[in-house]
Design a protein around this motif. Structure first.
Motif, PDB file in Angstrom:
ATOM      1  N   ARG A   8       0.843  -1.205   0.000  1.00  0.00           N
ATOM      2  CA  ARG A   8       0.000   0.000   0.000  1.00  0.00           C
ATOM      3  C   ARG A   8       0.867   1.240   0.000  1.00  0.00           C
ATOM      4  O   ARG A   8       1.965   1.234   0.577  1.00  0.00           O
ATOM      5  N   ASP A  15      -2.570   9.526  -3.756  1.00  0.00           N
ATOM      6  CA  ASP A  15      -2.975   8.329  -4.496  1.00  0.00           C
ATOM      7  C   ASP A  15      -3.942   8.730  -5.608  1.00  0.00           C
ATOM      8  O   ASP A  15      -5.158   8.708  -5.442  1.00  0.00           O
ATOM      9  N   GLN A  17      -4.789   7.228  -8.303  1.00  0.00           N
ATOM     10  CA  GLN A  17      -5.659   6.132  -8.741  1.00  0.00           C
ATOM     11  C   GLN A  17      -6.873   6.026  -7.801  1.00  0.00           C
ATOM     12  O   GLN A  17      -8.013   5.868  -8.254  1.00  0.00           O
ATOM     13  N   VAL A  38      -5.798   2.698  -3.235  1.00  0.00           N
ATOM     14  CA  VAL A  38      -5.616   1.474  -4.009  1.00  0.00           C
ATOM     15  C   VAL A  38      -4.234   0.882  -3.720  1.00  0.00           C
ATOM     16  O   VAL A  38      -3.241   1.601  -3.691  1.00  0.00           O
ATOM     17  N   LYS A  40      -1.806  -3.122  -3.893  1.00  0.00           N
ATOM     18  CA  LYS A  40      -1.631  -4.361  -4.652  1.00  0.00           C
ATOM     19  C   LYS A  40      -1.571  -5.536  -3.707  1.00  0.00           C
ATOM     20  O   LYS A  40      -1.114  -5.411  -2.566  1.00  0.00           O
TER      21      LYS A  40
ATOM     22  N   ARG B   8      -9.273 -10.037  -7.575  1.00  0.00           N
ATOM     23  CA  ARG B   8      -8.277 -10.990  -8.093  1.00  0.00           C
ATOM     24  C   ARG B   8      -8.735 -11.560  -9.413  1.00  0.00           C
ATOM     25  O   ARG B   8      -9.950 -11.732  -9.624  1.00  0.00           O
ATOM     26  N   GLY B  39      -3.157  -9.086  -7.564  1.00  0.00           N
ATOM     27  CA  GLY B  39      -4.503  -8.523  -7.523  1.00  0.00           C
ATOM     28  C   GLY B  39      -4.467  -7.098  -7.007  1.00  0.00           C
ATOM     29  O   GLY B  39      -3.402  -6.520  -6.818  1.00  0.00           O
ATOM     30  N   LYS B  40      -5.662  -6.537  -6.800  1.00  0.00           N
ATOM     31  CA  LYS B  40      -5.766  -5.166  -6.325  1.00  0.00           C
ATOM     32  C   LYS B  40      -6.520  -5.137  -5.006  1.00  0.00           C
ATOM     33  O   LYS B  40      -7.396  -5.964  -4.771  1.00  0.00           O
ATOM     34  N   PHE B  42      -8.662  -2.371  -2.643  1.00  0.00           N
ATOM     35  CA  PHE B  42      -9.257  -1.033  -2.513  1.00  0.00           C
ATOM     36  C   PHE B  42      -9.630  -0.829  -1.047  1.00  0.00           C
ATOM     37  O   PHE B  42     -10.419  -1.604  -0.502  1.00  0.00           O
ATOM     38  N   GLU B  72     -12.530 -11.281 -13.344  1.00  0.00           N
ATOM     39  CA  GLU B  72     -12.070 -11.064 -11.969  1.00  0.00           C
ATOM     40  C   GLU B  72     -13.141 -11.431 -10.953  1.00  0.00           C
ATOM     41  O   GLU B  72     -14.335 -11.275 -11.202  1.00  0.00           O
TER      42      GLU B  72
END
Lengths: 78, 78
Positions: A8, A15, A17, A38, A40, B8, B39-40, B42, B72
């Motif tokens: 993060r 950020d 995004q 956001v 990963k 994911r 993956g991401k 949030f 996803e």
């Protein structure tokens, strides 16, 4: 064994995004959202089942490859 | 309240970013890694403290904006 690394942005780092997602959510009609950030997630599968060794490897891997530690923090989950 | 959405790639979908990380890790000398998938995450801050409402909003938001549900999967964590 499987492990996860979450990467993060550090709290002081802007950020864009996340801001884009926030604005997109608002323009789709979602209200009540204050902030979005956001990051990963890396899901990594190891041959070894030795959790101490895996944890050590993950820390090194995150430091060297997965995270940019100038602007990002990482957490390891086994 | 704060909530997280993890996005994911579905298990059958190729993950070139994960493969790139895997190869980079190997070329840096890390051995014993079998697979990497990326993956991401949030992290979303809501004004509301009503977890049922937030969960419902998150599901809609993920479906419409955060995840491409063709390739996803997403999971919501409060």
């Amino acid at each position: 064994m499987k492990a996860k690394v979450l990467v993060r942005l550090k709290s002081g780092v802007l950020d864009p995004q996340g801001k884009a997602v926030l604005h997109a959510a608002k323009s789709l009609g979602f209200s009540g959202i204050q902030d979005v950030r956001v990051g990963k997630i890396f899901e990594i599968e190891f041959e070894s089942e030795n959790s101490d060794a895996v944890q050590q490897t993950l820390k090194e891997l995150s430091d060297k490859l997965l995270a940019n530690t100038v602007i990002e923090d990482f957490t390891v989950e086994l």
